[in-house]
Structures are given as structure tokens and as C-alpha cells.
Scaffold this motif. Structure first.
Motif, PDB file in Angstrom:
ATOM      1  N   PRO A   1      77.156  35.661  44.737  1.00 40.01           N
ATOM      2  CA  PRO A   1      77.578  36.330  45.973  1.00 40.01           C
ATOM      3  C   PRO A   1      77.933  37.799  45.783  1.00 40.01           C
ATOM      4  O   PRO A   1      77.997  38.534  46.755  1.00 40.01           O
ATOM      5  CB  PRO A   1      78.797  35.518  46.413  1.00 40.01           C
ATOM      6  CG  PRO A   1      79.305  34.870  45.173  1.00 40.01           C
ATOM      7  CD  PRO A   1      78.082  34.617  44.324  1.00 40.01           C
ATOM      8  N   GLU A   2      78.117  38.222  44.551  1.00 39.41           N
ATOM      9  CA  GLU A   2      78.378  39.637  44.281  1.00 39.41           C
ATOM     10  C   GLU A   2      77.111  40.472  44.448  1.00 39.41           C
ATOM     11  O   GLU A   2      77.178  41.686  44.640  1.00 39.41           O
ATOM     12  CB  GLU A   2      78.881  39.845  42.844  1.00 39.41           C
ATOM     13  CG  GLU A   2      79.935  38.897  42.399  1.00 39.41           C
ATOM     14  CD  GLU A   2      79.369  37.589  41.811  1.00 39.41           C
ATOM     15  OE1 GLU A   2      78.144  37.381  41.766  1.00 39.41           O
ATOM     16  OE2 GLU A   2      80.186  36.754  41.425  1.00 39.41           O
ATOM     17  N   LEU A   3      75.955  39.801  44.365  1.00 40.45           N
ATOM     18  CA  LEU A   3      74.666  40.505  44.386  1.00 40.45           C
ATOM     19  C   LEU A   3      73.833  40.227  45.632  1.00 40.45           C
ATOM     20  O   LEU A   3      73.008  41.057  46.014  1.00 40.45           O
ATOM     21  CB  LEU A   3      73.843  40.114  43.152  1.00 40.45           C
ATOM     22  CG  LEU A   3      74.465  40.441  41.805  1.00 40.45           C
ATOM     23  CD1 LEU A   3      73.625  39.861  40.679  1.00 40.45           C
ATOM     24  CD2 LEU A   3      74.626  41.942  41.656  1.00 40.45           C
TER      25      LEU A   3
ATOM     26  N   SER B   1      74.305  36.386  36.199  1.00 39.16           N
ATOM     27  CA  SER B   1      74.308  35.860  37.566  1.00 39.16           C
ATOM     28  C   SER B   1      72.989  36.147  38.264  1.00 39.16           C
ATOM     29  O   SER B   1      72.458  35.292  38.980  1.00 39.16           O
ATOM     30  CB  SER B   1      75.461  36.469  38.373  1.00 39.16           C
ATOM     31  OG  SER B   1      76.699  36.067  37.872  1.00 39.16           O
ATOM     32  N   ALA B   2      72.452  37.332  38.048  1.00 32.44           N
ATOM     33  CA  ALA B   2      71.159  37.688  38.641  1.00 32.44           C
ATOM     34  C   ALA B   2      70.051  36.800  38.092  1.00 32.44           C
ATOM     35  O   ALA B   2      69.183  36.343  38.849  1.00 32.44           O
ATOM     36  CB  ALA B   2      70.839  39.151  38.369  1.00 32.44           C
TER      37      ALA B   2
ATOM     38  N   MET C   1      69.030  46.753  34.273  1.00 30.76           N
ATOM     39  CA  MET C   1      68.301  45.785  35.058  1.00 30.76           C
ATOM     40  C   MET C   1      68.211  46.264  36.506  1.00 30.76           C
ATOM     41  O   MET C   1      69.153  46.814  37.049  1.00 30.76           O
ATOM     42  CB  MET C   1      69.037  44.437  35.012  1.00 30.76           C
ATOM     43  CG  MET C   1      68.530  43.428  36.007  1.00 30.76           C
ATOM     44  SD  MET C   1      69.504  41.917  36.091  1.00 30.76           S
ATOM     45  CE  MET C   1      69.015  41.152  34.568  1.00 30.76           C
ATOM     46  N   ARG C   2      67.041  46.014  37.081  1.00 30.00           N
ATOM     47  CA  ARG C   2      66.824  46.264  38.504  1.00 30.00           C
ATOM     48  C   ARG C   2      66.424  44.949  39.149  1.00 30.00           C
ATOM     49  O   ARG C   2      65.737  44.140  38.545  1.00 30.00           O
ATOM     50  CB  ARG C   2      65.704  47.271  38.716  1.00 30.00           C
ATOM     51  CG  ARG C   2      66.039  48.644  38.251  1.00 30.00           C
ATOM     52  CD  ARG C   2      64.876  49.546  38.507  1.00 30.00           C
ATOM     53  NE  ARG C   2      65.412  50.728  39.163  1.00 30.00           N
ATOM     54  CZ  ARG C   2      64.686  51.708  39.608  1.00 30.00           C
ATOM     55  NH1 ARG C   2      63.391  51.672  39.515  1.00 30.00           N
ATOM     56  NH2 ARG C   2      65.247  52.743  40.176  1.00 30.00           N
ATOM     57  N   ILE C   3      66.839  44.786  40.382  1.00 34.89           N
ATOM     58  CA  ILE C   3      66.476  43.588  41.141  1.00 34.89           C
ATOM     59  C   ILE C   3      65.535  44.010  42.253  1.00 34.89           C
ATOM     60  O   ILE C   3      65.818  44.949  42.995  1.00 34.89           O
ATOM     61  CB  ILE C   3      67.724  42.903  41.732  1.00 34.89           C
ATOM     62  CG1 ILE C   3      68.701  42.507  40.621  1.00 34.89           C
ATOM     63  CG2 ILE C   3      67.310  41.695  42.568  1.00 34.89           C
ATOM     64  CD1 ILE C   3      70.014  41.969  41.143  1.00 34.89           C
ATOM     65  N   ARG C   4      64.437  43.281  42.366  1.00 40.01           N
ATOM     66  CA  ARG C   4      63.467  43.507  43.431  1.00 40.01           C
ATOM     67  C   ARG C   4      63.334  42.213  44.233  1.00 40.01           C
ATOM     68  O   ARG C   4      63.381  41.120  43.672  1.00 40.01           O
ATOM     69  CB  ARG C   4      62.099  43.886  42.857  1.00 40.01           C
ATOM     70  CG  ARG C   4      62.121  45.171  42.064  1.00 40.01           C
ATOM     71  CD  ARG C   4      62.287  46.335  43.019  1.00 40.01           C
ATOM     72  NE  ARG C   4      62.295  47.588  42.315  1.00 40.01           N
ATOM     73  CZ  ARG C   4      63.314  48.425  42.297  1.00 40.01           C
ATOM     74  NH1 ARG C   4      64.417  48.139  42.943  1.00 40.01           N
ATOM     75  NH2 ARG C   4      63.254  49.560  41.652  1.00 40.01           N
TER      76      ARG C   4
ATOM     77  N   LEU D   1      69.991  41.999  49.645  1.00 36.26           N
ATOM     78  CA  LEU D   1      70.358  42.459  48.312  1.00 36.26           C
ATOM     79  C   LEU D   1      71.522  43.440  48.430  1.00 36.26           C
ATOM     80  O   LEU D   1      71.430  44.443  49.130  1.00 36.26           O
ATOM     81  CB  LEU D   1      69.155  43.137  47.647  1.00 36.26           C
ATOM     82  CG  LEU D   1      69.349  43.667  46.236  1.00 36.26           C
ATOM     83  CD1 LEU D   1      69.764  42.547  45.283  1.00 36.26           C
ATOM     84  CD2 LEU D   1      68.073  44.335  45.769  1.00 36.26           C
ATOM     85  N   LEU D   2      72.612  43.139  47.747  1.00 43.51           N
ATOM     86  CA  LEU D   2      73.813  43.969  47.823  1.00 43.51           C
ATOM     87  C   LEU D   2      73.853  45.045  46.741  1.00 43.51           C
ATOM     88  O   LEU D   2      74.505  46.074  46.929  1.00 43.51           O
ATOM     89  CB  LEU D   2      75.064  43.091  47.708  1.00 43.51           C
ATOM     90  CG  LEU D   2      75.205  42.000  48.761  1.00 43.51           C
ATOM     91  CD1 LEU D   2      76.442  41.153  48.471  1.00 43.51           C
ATOM     92  CD2 LEU D   2      75.275  42.608  50.157  1.00 43.51           C
ATOM     93  N   ASP D   3      73.189  44.796  45.609  1.00 41.42           N
ATOM     94  CA  ASP D   3      73.206  45.752  44.507  1.00 41.42           C
ATOM     95  C   ASP D   3      71.916  45.609  43.713  1.00 41.42           C
ATOM     96  O   ASP D   3      71.717  44.609  43.040  1.00 41.42           O
ATOM     97  CB  ASP D   3      74.420  45.490  43.611  1.00 41.42           C
ATOM     98  CG  ASP D   3      74.625  46.548  42.546  1.00 41.42           C
ATOM     99  OD1 ASP D   3      73.747  47.424  42.382  1.00 41.42           O
ATOM    100  OD2 ASP D   3      75.667  46.507  41.871  1.00 41.42           O
ATOM    101  N   ASP D   4      71.022  46.595  43.810  1.00 43.85           N
ATOM    102  CA  ASP D   4      69.740  46.491  43.116  1.00 43.85           C
ATOM    103  C   ASP D   4      69.824  46.906  41.646  1.00 43.85           C
ATOM    104  O   ASP D   4      68.880  46.707  40.890  1.00 43.85           O
ATOM    105  CB  ASP D   4      68.644  47.276  43.832  1.00 43.85           C
ATOM    106  CG  ASP D   4      68.832  48.778  43.742  1.00 43.85           C
ATOM    107  OD1 ASP D   4      69.981  49.232  43.543  1.00 43.85           O
ATOM    108  OD2 ASP D   4      67.828  49.498  43.886  1.00 43.85           O
TER     109      ASP D   4
END
Length: 66
Positions: free
Chosen positions: A21-23, A47-48, A1-4, A35-38
Motif C-alpha cells: 500500500p505504500e506503492l 514489497s514492489a 529500481m523503477r516501477i512501470r 502507482l504512488l511512487d515509481d
């Protein structure tokens, strides 16, 4: 997974940082998303997804790995 993130649409509601809060964090300057972790590890995918669903401006886009 990628977060944009679509930073232009973020209004700083903070639901992402509250629920994952981890992300995500919020900028000290304007409160918008940081964004802390993409590429989160699998144990943070739920969580995402929750953070993306709760974002009132729909600025978080998740791209599932195929």
C-alpha cells in the motif's frame, strides 16, 4: 529500481494495493492500479517485487537500476 505499469492490462484485482500500500492504490473510478511512487526507496524494493509477482495480469514491471 523503477516501477512501470501496463494500465491497459490491469483488471483491478487489487493484489498490489493489498500487499504494497505504500506503492500502489486503486482508482475509485474503475479499481485499476494507481502507482504512488515509481522510484521507491530501497527499503520498499521487496514489497514492489512481491506485488509484481502476485499481480494476476502481470501489469507491474520492475526495472532494476544498474
Amino acid at each position: 529500481m523503477r516501477i512501470r505499469i501496463d494500465h491497459d492490462r490491469c483488471r483491478g484485482a487489487g493484489q498490489c494495493a493489498l500487499n504494497a500500500p505504500e506503492l500502489f492504490d486503486q482508482s475509485d473510478d474503475d479499481g485499476t492500479v494507481v502507482l504512488l511512487d515509481d522510484r521507491p526507496p530501497p527499503e520498499l524494493h521487496d514489497s514492489a517485487r512481491i506485488a509484481a509477482e502476485l499481480c494476476p495480469n502481470a501489469v507491474i514491471r520492475l526495472v532494476e537500476d544498474s
